[in-house]
Design a protein around this motif. Structure first.
Motif, PDB file in Angstrom:
ATOM      1  N   GLU A 115      -1.618   4.432  50.239  1.00 29.03           N
ATOM      2  CA  GLU A 115      -0.216   4.169  49.920  1.00 29.03           C
ATOM      3  C   GLU A 115       0.592   3.909  51.187  1.00 29.03           C
ATOM      4  O   GLU A 115       1.448   3.019  51.219  1.00 29.03           O
ATOM      5  CB  GLU A 115       0.379   5.331  49.138  1.00 29.03           C
ATOM      6  N   ARG A 116       0.339   4.677  52.245  1.00 28.41           N
ATOM      7  CA  ARG A 116       1.068   4.467  53.509  1.00 28.41           C
ATOM      8  C   ARG A 116       0.737   3.107  54.106  1.00 28.41           C
ATOM      9  O   ARG A 116       1.624   2.402  54.615  1.00 28.41           O
ATOM     10  CB  ARG A 116       0.736   5.589  54.503  1.00 28.41           C
ATOM     11  N   THR A 119       2.501   0.453  51.963  1.00 28.07           N
ATOM     12  CA  THR A 119       3.957   0.527  52.126  1.00 28.07           C
ATOM     13  C   THR A 119       4.386  -0.148  53.419  1.00 28.07           C
ATOM     14  O   THR A 119       5.344  -0.929  53.435  1.00 28.07           O
ATOM     15  CB  THR A 119       4.429   1.992  52.122  1.00 28.07           C
ATOM     16  N   ARG A 120       3.674   0.132  54.500  1.00 28.66           N
ATOM     17  CA  ARG A 120       4.010  -0.501  55.788  1.00 28.66           C
ATOM     18  C   ARG A 120       3.882  -2.010  55.692  1.00 28.66           C
ATOM     19  O   ARG A 120       4.707  -2.758  56.223  1.00 28.66           O
ATOM     20  CB  ARG A 120       3.094   0.034  56.900  1.00 28.66           C
ATOM     21  N   LEU A 123       6.771  -3.454  53.497  1.00 27.52           N
ATOM     22  CA  LEU A 123       8.048  -3.366  54.196  1.00 27.52           C
ATOM     23  C   LEU A 123       8.157  -4.448  55.260  1.00 27.52           C
ATOM     24  O   LEU A 123       9.232  -5.020  55.490  1.00 27.52           O
ATOM     25  CB  LEU A 123       8.209  -1.981  54.835  1.00 27.52           C
ATOM     26  N   PRO A 141      12.966   0.213  52.321  1.00 29.58           N
ATOM     27  CA  PRO A 141      11.828   1.150  52.376  1.00 29.58           C
ATOM     28  C   PRO A 141      11.507   1.745  51.013  1.00 29.58           C
ATOM     29  O   PRO A 141      10.345   1.968  50.679  1.00 29.58           O
ATOM     30  CB  PRO A 141      12.300   2.228  53.360  1.00 29.58           C
ATOM     31  N   LEU A 142      12.546   2.001  50.210  1.00 30.63           N
ATOM     32  CA  LEU A 142      12.323   2.544  48.871  1.00 30.63           C
ATOM     33  C   LEU A 142      11.552   1.561  48.013  1.00 30.63           C
ATOM     34  O   LEU A 142      10.561   1.916  47.359  1.00 30.63           O
ATOM     35  CB  LEU A 142      13.673   2.867  48.213  1.00 30.63           C
ATOM     36  N   ALA A 144       9.646  -0.951  48.936  1.00 29.11           N
ATOM     37  CA  ALA A 144       8.284  -1.134  49.443  1.00 29.11           C
ATOM     38  C   ALA A 144       7.390   0.035  49.035  1.00 29.11           C
ATOM     39  O   ALA A 144       6.238  -0.159  48.612  1.00 29.11           O
ATOM     40  CB  ALA A 144       8.307  -1.278  50.966  1.00 29.11           C
ATOM     41  N   GLU A 145       7.922   1.244  49.136  1.00 33.08           N
ATOM     42  CA  GLU A 145       7.125   2.423  48.784  1.00 33.08           C
ATOM     43  C   GLU A 145       6.845   2.475  47.289  1.00 33.08           C
ATOM     44  O   GLU A 145       5.728   2.801  46.854  1.00 33.08           O
ATOM     45  CB  GLU A 145       7.849   3.692  49.227  1.00 33.08           C
ATOM     46  N   VAL A 146       7.846   2.139  46.479  1.00 33.88           N
ATOM     47  CA  VAL A 146       7.658   2.148  45.026  1.00 33.88           C
ATOM     48  C   VAL A 146       6.623   1.097  44.608  1.00 33.88           C
ATOM     49  O   VAL A 146       5.751   1.356  43.768  1.00 33.88           O
ATOM     50  CB  VAL A 146       8.999   1.902  44.307  1.00 33.88           C
ATOM     51  N   ALA A 148       4.192  -0.235  46.479  1.00 30.60           N
ATOM     52  CA  ALA A 148       2.861   0.181  46.945  1.00 30.60           C
ATOM     53  C   ALA A 148       2.303   1.283  46.053  1.00 30.60           C
ATOM     54  O   ALA A 148       1.118   1.270  45.682  1.00 30.60           O
ATOM     55  CB  ALA A 148       2.949   0.664  48.392  1.00 30.60           C
ATOM     56  N   SER A 149       3.156   2.224  45.688  1.00 33.17           N
ATOM     57  CA  SER A 149       2.724   3.314  44.819  1.00 33.17           C
ATOM     58  C   SER A 149       2.313   2.788  43.451  1.00 33.17           C
ATOM     59  O   SER A 149       1.348   3.276  42.848  1.00 33.17           O
ATOM     60  CB  SER A 149       3.857   4.335  44.668  1.00 33.17           C
TER      61      SER A 149
END
Length: 234
Positions: A115-116, A119-120, A123, A141-142, A144-146, A148-149
């Protein structure tokens, strides 16, 4: 060593199995075991480090115009390939992770690494102009993280269903279906692997006349959004 550890955990129990017993069952010395694994729980997750490297290589070698979310979907497929290469062993490992908290925690930590990574990557390819709604720098960032998750969660949902079914069936087809749902939901907002993207449309206003020049490949939604923003400036 991984096969020996899995068999001993299943027959003798995780807590009752020692590193010495795993090494003996695999026909290697204790020091050889620790050259490959830092602890006994790592022994049944031998491929995640290598798979993470392969997933990163997919991201780095992405075609210039591929949607970054599609790239991430291809990257997480490296994990599915790892499990699908040994269905029987993967099913046994899945059963163990359901029963042993320490192994479950190790699995969760491995998922977080993917996930990290994703996300990177997302982003770094966020394109505000491509997003269907206005977003701020704080939101990127939110999002991108959502996204990727969502890719990882879709993958893990299909994987768990396949493992519960005994590792039988067209898991790749099921995965593609799940990714299609993710792309429909989270597919906007990320630009392809190029340094910059020209505006979908340029608007010039002279008095009561609004002149719009648009790229022929620009989505209609982006063109309309550009026009709407120009009209709202009044």
């Amino acid at each position: 060593m991984a096969a020996a550890a899995t068999e001993l955990f299943a027959t003798k129990g995780y807590e009752a199995t020692t590193v010495d017993e795993i090494a003996a069952a695999a026909g290697v010395a204790r020091r050889t075991f620790f050259r490959h694994f830092r602890s006994k729980e790592e022994a049944i997750f031998p491929d995640h480090d290598e798979t993470l490297v392969r997933a990163q290589a997919v991201l780095e070698a992405a075609p210039p115009h591929e949607n970054p979310l599609d790239t991430v979907c291809r990257g997480i497929k490296e994990v599915m390939k790892m499990y699908a290469s040994s269905p029987k062993g993967s099913v046994e490992r899945y059963k163990l992770t359901r029963e042993v908290p320490a192994l479950r925690e190790r699995e969760i930590a491995s998922v977080a690494r993917y996930e990290r990574l994703f996300t990177r990557y997302l982003l770094g390819h966020f394109d505000e102009a491509a997003h269907r709604d206005g977003v701020s720098d704080f939101d990127e960032p939110l999002l991108a993280e959502v996204a990727a998750s969502a890719v990882v969660t879709a993958h893990n949902h299909v994987l768990r269903r396949w493992l519960r079914g005994g590792g039988i069936g067209d898991v790749e087809g099921q995965l593609d279906h799940a990714f299609a749902i993710v792309r429909r939901t989270f597919g906007t907002g990320f630009g392809a692997n190029r340094p910059s993207r020209p505006a979908a449309a340029e608007v010039e206003r002279t008095g009561e006349v609004l002149v719009t020049v648009a790229r022929t490949d620009a989505p209609l939604g982006e063109i309309m959004a550009t026009i709407e923003r120009a009209l709202e400036k009044d």
